[in-house]
Design an enzyme around this catalytic site. Structure first.
Site, mmCIF file in Angstrom:
data_model
loop_
_atom_site.group_PDB
_atom_site.id
_atom_site.type_symbol
_atom_site.label_atom_id
_atom_site.label_comp_id
_atom_site.label_asym_id
_atom_site.label_seq_id
_atom_site.Cartn_x
_atom_site.Cartn_y
_atom_site.Cartn_z
ATOM 1 N N ASN A 235 -5.807 2.063 -11.593
ATOM 2 C CA ASN A 235 -6.384 2.435 -10.306
ATOM 3 C C ASN A 235 -5.570 1.766 -9.201
ATOM 4 O OD1 ASN A 235 -7.916 2.715 -7.985
ATOM 5 N ND2 ASN A 235 -9.865 2.209 -8.942
ATOM 6 N N CYS B 268 -10.620 3.210 -1.870
ATOM 7 C CA CYS B 268 -10.164 4.340 -2.688
ATOM 8 C C CYS B 268 -10.154 5.652 -1.927
ATOM 9 C CB CYS B 268 -11.039 4.470 -3.938
ATOM 10 S SG CYS B 268 -10.983 3.011 -4.998
ATOM 11 N N HIS C 36 -9.218 11.080 -7.214
ATOM 12 C CA HIS C 36 -8.832 9.669 -7.192
ATOM 13 C C HIS C 36 -8.882 9.123 -8.606
ATOM 14 C CE1 HIS C 36 -8.851 5.410 -6.723
ATOM 15 N NE2 HIS C 36 -10.144 5.304 -6.978
#
Length: 331
Positions: free
Chosen positions: A288, A113, A258
């Site tokens: 995500n 990420c 994020h």
């Protein structure tokens, strides 16, 4: 010494939209359960036969068109992904071939990420020392083909989506714009809280039938531990970046976190005491997308929030490793 400026952004997601209701046909879950825990309503998943580098290619083409560049103008590729087309070579080389730019160097990063921000730090360093003047930075992921889409794997499977986002970075001598600094961190002690155990070179052979049976080939996450750490580390690393330049959260025009979980983003916003108009989220529509998350979000935020030249923009991420990072820039 030149600075690194964002010349253009490009993004692309597959046309296949998978809603929470669609997932109820694959596992025991509900739209309410997913939204309450993640904030996600839908995500995009690829159709069979799509490459990770195909997503990156389309996003790159869109960015090139916006900047008025041609592929031959690119001097280097930095490609962040944890879901490459193949074990090797890296997807940067596949993208190099698809863009028709043989000879242009390609570096792949696997920082989950935080990958886009780790990649930004690398590209920024190259540009600052004069090694390259135009760099393509990519975040691209296909998660859907590596998820356990059953009740057994629902805690993770409902979270992830597919997509790509890219930034065209260029050297600038304008002191009023560009990347101010990048801040990177890692703590490998918590690796088992968010990881995909197999396949791997640790095992002999590295690919075994039992890896599917025991689900070790699918991502695993200790959700509460990840959540509790992320809501501390993300605002912490944003404050680190601001403090480096004598700034405060009030100075931010926009923070793009994020897109891991809407609740995490909301906690980060609360910790930094930011107004709603200072934070942008789009996890509701994309889920995500790990390394693609920030460029996908930033591309929409610039357009919808009217980010102008000189605005202060913050980026931050947290993910497996654990790794976390931030960047501060003048648009």
């Amino acid at each position: 010494m030149p600075r690194t400026a964002f010349a253009a952004l490009g993004s692309f997601v597959p046309d296949r939209v998978v809603t929470n209701d669609d997932l109820t046909r694959l596992m025991e879950t509900s739209d309410a359960w997913i939204q309450e825990r993640t904030g996600i309503r839908e995500r995009h998943w690829v159709r069979e036969g799509t490459d990770n580098s195909d997503l990156a290619l389309e996003a790159t083409r869109r960015a090139l068109a916006r900047a008025g560049w041609e592929a031959k103008d690119l001097e280097a590729i930095v490609y962040a992904s944890i879901s490459p087309d193949h074990m090797f070579p890296g997807d940067g080389c596949f993208l190099n071939a698809k863009l028709g730019i043989p000879g242009v160097p390609a570096l792949d990063l696997r920082n989950q990420c935080s990958g886009f921000l780790y990649g930004l730090a690398v590209a920024d360093a190259w540009i600052r020392i004069g090694m390259y003047r135009r760099v393509l930075l990519v975040g691209s992921e296909i998660h859907s083909t590596g998820l356990d889409v059953s009740t057994r794997g629902r805690d993770v499977a409902v979270i992830f989506g597919d997509g790509a986002g890219v930034a065209l970075l260029e050297a600038t001598d304008d002191p009023g714009r560009g990347v101010l600094s990048c801040h990177l961190h890692a703590d490998g002690r918590s690796f088992e809280d968010l990881w995909c155990e197999t396949p791997g070179s640790y095992y002999h052979p590295r690919v075994q039938a039992r890896m599917i049976e025991d689900a070790s080939c699918y991502p695993r996450m200790e959700g509460q531990r990840v959540f509790k750490t992320a809501v501390v580390r993300m605002p912490e690393v944003v404050r680190e970046a601001l403090a480096r330049h004598g700034l405060s959260p009030r100075d931010l025009k926009l923070l793009v976190p994020h897109q891991a979980n809407l609740r995490i983003a909301q906690m980060v916003q609360r910790s930094l005491e930011l107004r709603d108009d200072q934070v942008f989220n789009n996890i509701q529509r994309y889920g995500n997308t790990t390394a693609a998350s920030i460029p996908l979000c930033l591309a929409e935020a610039v357009k919808e929030r009217g980010i102008a030249r000189g605005d202060l923009v913050g980026l931050c991420a947290f993910g497996a490793g654990f790794t976390w990072a931030s960047a501060l820039l003048r648009w």
